[in-house]
Every structure is written in structure tokens, then in C-alpha cells.
Design a protein around this motif. Structure first.
Motif, mmCIF file in Angstrom:
data_model
loop_
_atom_site.group_PDB
_atom_site.id
_atom_site.type_symbol
_atom_site.label_atom_id
_atom_site.label_comp_id
_atom_site.label_asym_id
_atom_site.label_seq_id
_atom_site.Cartn_x
_atom_site.Cartn_y
_atom_site.Cartn_z
ATOM 1 N N SER A 147 0.834 -1.349 0.264
ATOM 2 C CA SER A 147 -0.006 -0.109 0.037
ATOM 3 C C SER A 147 0.924 0.894 0.435
ATOM 4 C CB SER A 147 -0.700 -0.037 1.404
ATOM 5 O OG SER A 147 -2.108 -1.026 1.511
ATOM 6 N N ARG A 184 -4.241 6.694 3.046
ATOM 7 C CA ARG A 184 -5.500 6.736 3.493
ATOM 8 C C ARG A 184 -6.096 5.904 4.126
ATOM 9 N NH1 ARG A 184 -9.851 9.795 0.292
ATOM 10 N NH2 ARG A 184 -8.366 8.371 -1.349
ATOM 11 N N TYR A 185 -5.848 5.339 3.457
ATOM 12 C CA TYR A 185 -7.040 3.597 4.174
ATOM 13 C C TYR A 185 -5.541 2.898 5.051
ATOM 14 C CZ TYR A 185 -10.555 4.971 0.745
ATOM 15 O OH TYR A 185 -11.312 4.914 -0.181
ATOM 16 N N PRO A 186 -4.482 2.971 4.705
ATOM 17 C CA PRO A 186 -3.630 2.005 5.713
ATOM 18 C C PRO A 186 -3.310 3.163 7.110
ATOM 19 C CG PRO A 186 -3.050 2.706 2.970
ATOM 20 C CD PRO A 186 -3.792 3.406 3.444
ATOM 21 N N ALA A 196 -6.849 2.256 8.990
ATOM 22 C CA ALA A 196 -6.572 0.732 9.317
ATOM 23 C C ALA A 196 -5.531 1.075 10.617
ATOM 24 C CB ALA A 196 -6.137 -0.073 8.465
ATOM 25 N N THR A 197 -4.771 1.642 10.266
ATOM 26 C CA THR A 197 -3.967 1.154 11.375
ATOM 27 C C THR A 197 -4.033 1.969 12.746
ATOM 28 O OG1 THR A 197 -1.499 1.224 9.982
ATOM 29 C CG2 THR A 197 -1.212 1.642 12.206
ATOM 30 N N LEU A 230 -7.400 -5.608 9.421
ATOM 31 C CA LEU A 230 -7.943 -3.535 9.008
ATOM 32 C C LEU A 230 -6.917 -3.493 7.766
ATOM 33 C CD1 LEU A 230 -7.704 -2.921 12.569
ATOM 34 C CD2 LEU A 230 -9.276 -1.870 11.136
ATOM 35 N N HIS A 231 -5.971 -4.217 8.094
ATOM 36 C CA HIS A 231 -5.286 -4.119 6.832
ATOM 37 C C HIS A 231 -5.383 -5.125 5.500
ATOM 38 C CE1 HIS A 231 -1.744 -0.932 7.716
ATOM 39 N NE2 HIS A 231 -2.376 -1.354 8.884
ATOM 40 N N TRP A 253 -9.033 -4.817 4.590
ATOM 41 C CA TRP A 253 -9.538 -4.685 4.145
ATOM 42 C C TRP A 253 -8.997 -3.420 3.833
ATOM 43 C CZ3 TRP A 253 -9.651 0.837 5.690
ATOM 44 C CH2 TRP A 253 -10.603 1.106 5.758
ATOM 45 N N SER A 254 -8.478 -2.958 4.312
ATOM 46 C CA SER A 254 -7.085 -1.559 3.346
ATOM 47 C C SER A 254 -6.663 -1.566 1.990
ATOM 48 C CB SER A 254 -5.949 -1.133 4.688
ATOM 49 O OG SER A 254 -5.459 -0.202 4.217
ATOM 50 N N GLN A 273 -8.795 -1.088 -0.397
ATOM 51 C CA GLN A 273 -9.809 0.202 -0.556
ATOM 52 C C GLN A 273 -8.741 0.229 -1.650
ATOM 53 O OE1 GLN A 273 -12.916 0.237 0.114
ATOM 54 N NE2 GLN A 273 -12.420 -1.586 1.101
ATOM 55 N N VAL A 274 -7.547 0.394 -1.003
ATOM 56 C CA VAL A 274 -6.191 0.809 -2.213
ATOM 57 C C VAL A 274 -6.230 0.338 -3.379
ATOM 58 C CG1 VAL A 274 -4.148 1.318 -2.601
ATOM 59 C CG2 VAL A 274 -5.211 1.082 -0.063
#
Length: 524
Positions: free
Chosen positions: A358, A365-367, A370-371, A408-409, A411-412, A415-416
């Protein structure tokens, strides 16, 4: 690409293997030779330094690694990028050292952890300068695809640290001696690293302030987001140690840090991949090769989960035997937090290469989101559980925070624009782990003999027998459950240097031919 992905991974892996061995040798010496509470204090100071350096160095290390690896039409692109980041690194190092000295002078760290930390943090002011240039040199070389230089420098840094710090600690200099070892090691590696960089790209460009065609707005935007992302990631590493130092007796922090050191051995392969993937996938993203990125991400996720799962099973099976030998008499309290940390460490291992891919695209933004959720969960759970349960509470909180990173990552990543779970085979991997764990634990329990080793004492035979036998059991089970294909394993080995690669390549061809005729498929 400037070099193959496999060669980059092997370069980083070989360097990390040596540094891991050095860490394995030096960590128990520091643990044993420091006075009670000092090993935890040293871990706390390094945690504070790491978090502080996010503000000083993240914009440099992540930025230069990403942008110098990109294919751009501008003349002298690589030289201009490195020159820009050398100037920025110098400015931030001076500002960072000044701010840290002022915070130490006014007593911020005295109030948090005690008056002895004032001396430690004054020493760390020097470490801010040396580690800044060390990170700049190493990440610049990595961005240029020169892992064959950057990783030997990492080995040099670790050797220098062991050579300087361990004797100083032995002769009674404690935390200050260990920190002095850090300063000398990073300083030596920084000087040699910058010299290597200058031989490839003249650093005279550092003093050119004219129009060099750099997209400064894009670079600074990426730098700002990188600072946020790395701060959140590093808080997962360090917030537990810093909270423990403030809330529980120092001896318990020693035990908890020892457990963390063991659990972090699981990250050998994921960290290797993370180091290579930012610059490698950055080039793939810039060339529009999204399908290749997705294929690499999916396969890497499965391999990472398999490898860390078998390492976690082996570590759990051997914990009772190995921990007292490795950390010394009185280290039994290390075992419980170690076992609690292992499940979360596996999840964090899965998240690391996903996060690197990513970052390679530059969409953070998404990482960050999630983090951020994982970091908040980790901090809240540590604040709730540490006062009541001490180091066991910290281990549970941190394990949950680590584990949430995997979910979470994934999912991220979607999105990426890539799916690391496309070929995950989670059910097959879970079945492999459960089934293989039974004989591995049984083997560890069945072997009770030990061998007397000079300067070490009795060493359990299980520590030598269980790892290779357990690894064979696990991978045979993985092939049976189709969590891993035999041809995949041979294909990976075929990419290794000789003699491993030369031995694996003909086997790989024969297995493919046999399987193409329906041979293996009839059984698996």
C-alpha cells in the motif's frame, strides 16, 4: 526493474539472518549483565527514541526509498531526489536534537520514569544525529535497488553495536554503555553508507538549490502522511513498554521486554518482505502493472502466514525448555507473556507486507485509518489491563492490537486496489497448523534429555531436534492439505543461489511434468 524482486528479497534476508543471529547472541548477555530494571529502562529509552525519530526521520527514510525508485523522465532524477532528502535530513536532525535536549533539560522524562532517565536521554541526543544519517544512507541505497550494499551495512551496524555495547555493559556502564554502542554503531554505518551513496550518485547535488524539477508538493504530502502512518505503527511496538515502565516495577519490564524480543523473531520474513516491497511495488504501481501487484500480494500473504504459523507453533512448544536456558536463571516469568503475544505477532506478521505494498502505491489514507484503529485499540487495552494484570495484561492487550492489524489491513488493501486474501487458503492453513501442532508438541514433551554446553550449561536436546523435525512435519502437512503446493516450494527454492537453486530447479521441472500427467493430483 533495477534488480529482480527475488534478488532483493534474498539480499535483505541474508543481511537480516546475520543480524538476527547477532541479536540472539547479544540480547541475553545484556539481559543478564545489566542490573535489575536496567534492561527494561534501556528498552524504554529506545522506545522513546524510536517514537521521537518518527518526527525526525520518517519523512526522509520512506520518502527517499519511494521516490528514488520511481521511473521518471526528469534528467538526474535520482541525484536530485537524494540531494533534496539530504538537505531535509540535516535540518530535521538539528531541530530534533535541540528539541530533545530541551525536553530533557526541563524534566519531562524525570516526571514520567524517574530522575535516572535524564542522563539516558541526554546521551540519546547524540543518537538522534547519527541514526538520522544512517537511515538516510541505508534507505537511499535500498531505493536505488542496491540491497547488496545496504544490508551488509546493517550487518556492520549490528556487529559494531555488539563489539562496543556488550563489553561496556559487562564492565558496569549499564544503559549508558548500551546507548554509547548504538551511537558508535550508527555513526560508523552512516559514514560508510554515505560514502557508498556518493560513489554511485555524487552528493555534490546536495548544495544545488535551483530548479531541479522535483514535485516537492507531492513529496512533502507523502512525507506528512508517512509520519502519521509510521507513528501509529510504532506506537503498537512501544506504547506497552512505556506504559509498563510508568506503572509497574522495573524488573517486570525486563521480563516483558524479553518476551517481546522472542515474539518478534516471528517477523524475520515479513520484515524482509516489507523492506523490499515499498520500492519494488512502487515501481510496479508507477508502470501500471496492478495485476502483478495483486498476484505478488496474494501469494506473499499465504507464504507469510504459513511461515509465521510454524514458527509460532515451534516457539510455543519449546518455550518451557528454551526460555530459562536463553535468558538465564529467574527468567521463568518471561514464558507466560510470550505465549500470550504469539497469536497477535502472527497477525502483525501478515499485515506487514500488505502495508508495504500500500505504501508503494502512495495512497496512505486507508492504511492510516486501519493502523489508527489498531493503535487506538492497543493503547486503550493496555491502559485498562496493565494496572490490573501487569505484564500479562500488557501481553493480552498488545496481542489483540497486533492481531487486529491483519484484518484491518486486508480491508485497507482492497480499498487501495489489490486483494491480498485472493489466494489466502485460511481454512487450509488453520487445519495445517492444528494438525501439525499435535506431533510437534508431543515431540517437545517426549524429549527430556539435555546436553552440557561449556559456558552455557545444560541445553535441552529438544531445542536441536524439534525445529527441523517440526518444520518437516508442518510443510508435509501443508502440502497434504493443499495450503502449499509442492511445485510452489520447489519454485521458491529454485530462485535461491547455488547450490540450493541448482538442486531445486531440475526437481521442480520433474514434479511439474509428473503433476501434469495427473500424478500428484490423484493424491492431493
Amino acid at each position: 526493474m533495477k534488480r529482480s524482486l527475488t534478488s532483493g528479497i534474498l539480499s535483505v534476508a541474508s543481511g537480516r539472518a546475520i543480524t538476527t543471529v547477532l541479536g540472539i547472541l547479544s540480547s541475553p548477555l545484556l539481559y543478564r549483565w545489566m542490573d535489575e530494571g536496567e534492561y527494561g529502562a534501556y528498552a524504554t529509552v529506545l522506545a522513546a527514541h524510536s517514537l521521537f525519530m518518527i518526527l525526525v526521520s520518517t519523512a526522509i527514510s520512506d520518502g527517499v526509498r519511494k521516490f528514488v525508485a520511481e521511473t521518471r523522465e526528469e534528467s538526474g532524477w535520482e541525484r536530485s531526489v537524494v540531494g533534496f532528502y539530504v538537505r531535509l535530513a540535516t535540518l530535521l536532525a538539528i531541530l530534533g536534537a535541540t528539541v530533545l535536549a530541551l525536553l530533557t533539560y526541563v524534566g519531562v522524562f524525570d516526571a514520567l520514569w524517574g530522575p535516572e532517565f535524564r542522563t539516558y536521554l541526554y546521551v540519546v541526543v547524540g543518537l538522534v544525529i547519527t541514526s538520522q544519517y544512517w537511515e538516510l544512507a541505508r534507505k537511499s541505497l535500498m531505493g536505488l535497488g542496491l540491497e547488496r550494499y545496504s544490508e551488509p551495512l546493517k550487518v556492520l551496524y549490528n556487529v559494531a553495536f555488539v563489539v562496543v555495547a556488550v563489553p561496556l555493559v559487562y564492565y558496569g556502564y549499564g544503559v549508558v554503555g548500551a546507548l554509547a554502542g548504538q551511537i558508535i554503531a550508527t555513526g560508523v554505518a552512516a559514514v560508510l553508507g554515505l560514502g557508498l551513496l556518493h560513489s554511485r550518485l555524487s552528493l555534490r547535488g546536495v548544495f544545488r538549490f535551483g530548479n531541479d524539477g522535483l514535485p516537492r508538493r507531492e513529496m512533502m504530502a507523502f512525507n506528512s502522511l508517512s509520519i502519521v502512518l509510521v507513528f501509529l505503527v510504532m506506537s503498537l511496538y512501544h506504547i506497552d513498554v512505556m506504559m509498563l515502565q510508568a506503572l509497574v516495577p522495573g524488573g517486570q519490564v525486563d521480563h516483558y521486554k524479553a518476551a517481546l524480543v522472542f515474539a518478534e523473531f516471528l517477523w524475520f520474513a515479513p520484515v524482509t518482505l516489507q523492506m523490499v516491497f515499498v520500492q519494488s511495488t512502487s515501481e510496479l504501481w508507477s508502470q501500471g502493472r496492478e495485476a502483478e501487484v495483486s498476484r505478488i500480494a496474494a501469494r506473499t500473504s499465504r507464504y507469510t502466514l504459513l511461515l509465521t504459523a510454524v514458527m509460532a507453533v515451534g516457539m510455543a512448544a519449546l518455550a518451557d525448555d528454551v526460555v530459562p536456558v536463553y535468558w538465564g536463571p529467574g527468567s521463568e516469568p518471561v514464558i507466560a507473556p510470550l505465549l500470550l503475544l504469539l497469536p497477535g505477532a502472527v497477525g502483525f506478521a501478515l499485515a506487514r507486507p500488505i502495508l508495504a505494498i500500500s505504501q508503494g502505491k502512495g495512497e496512505l489514507r486507508y492504511p492510516i485509518a486501519a493502523t489508527g484503529v489498531a493503535a487506538l485499540l492497543n493503547a486503550v487495552l493496555n491502559a485498562v489491563l496493565i494496572p490490573r494484570y501487569g505484564i500479562q495484561g500488557a501481553a493480552v492487550a498488545t496481542s489483540i492490537g497486533y492481531g487486529s492489524m491483519a484484518v484491518l489491513h486486508v480491508w485497507s488493501a482492497r480499498q487501495v486496489g489489490f486483494d491480498p486474501a485472493a489466494d489466502a487458503r485460511y481454512v487450509r492453513i488453520a487445519a495445517t497448523t492444528v494438525v501439525a501442532a499435535v506431533p510437534i508438541f508431543s515431540l517437545a514433551d517426549a524429549i527430556s534429555a539435555s546436553i552440557a554446553v561449556p559456558l552455557v550449561g545444560p541445553v535441552p536436546v529438544s531445542a536441536a531436534v524439534v525445529p527441523p523435525v517440526g518444520l518437516a512435519i508442518f510443510f508435509v502437512t501443508a502440502i497434504v492439505f493443499r495450503a502449499l503446493e509442492l511445485t510452489e516450494m520447489l519454485r521458491i527454492l529454485a530462485g535461491f543461489p547455488d547450490p540450493i537453486g541448482s538442486a531445486a530447479r531440475p526437481l521442480c521441472r520433474r514434479v511439474r511434468e509428473f503433476d501434469g500427467e495427473g500424478g500428484l493430483s490423484r493424491y492431493f
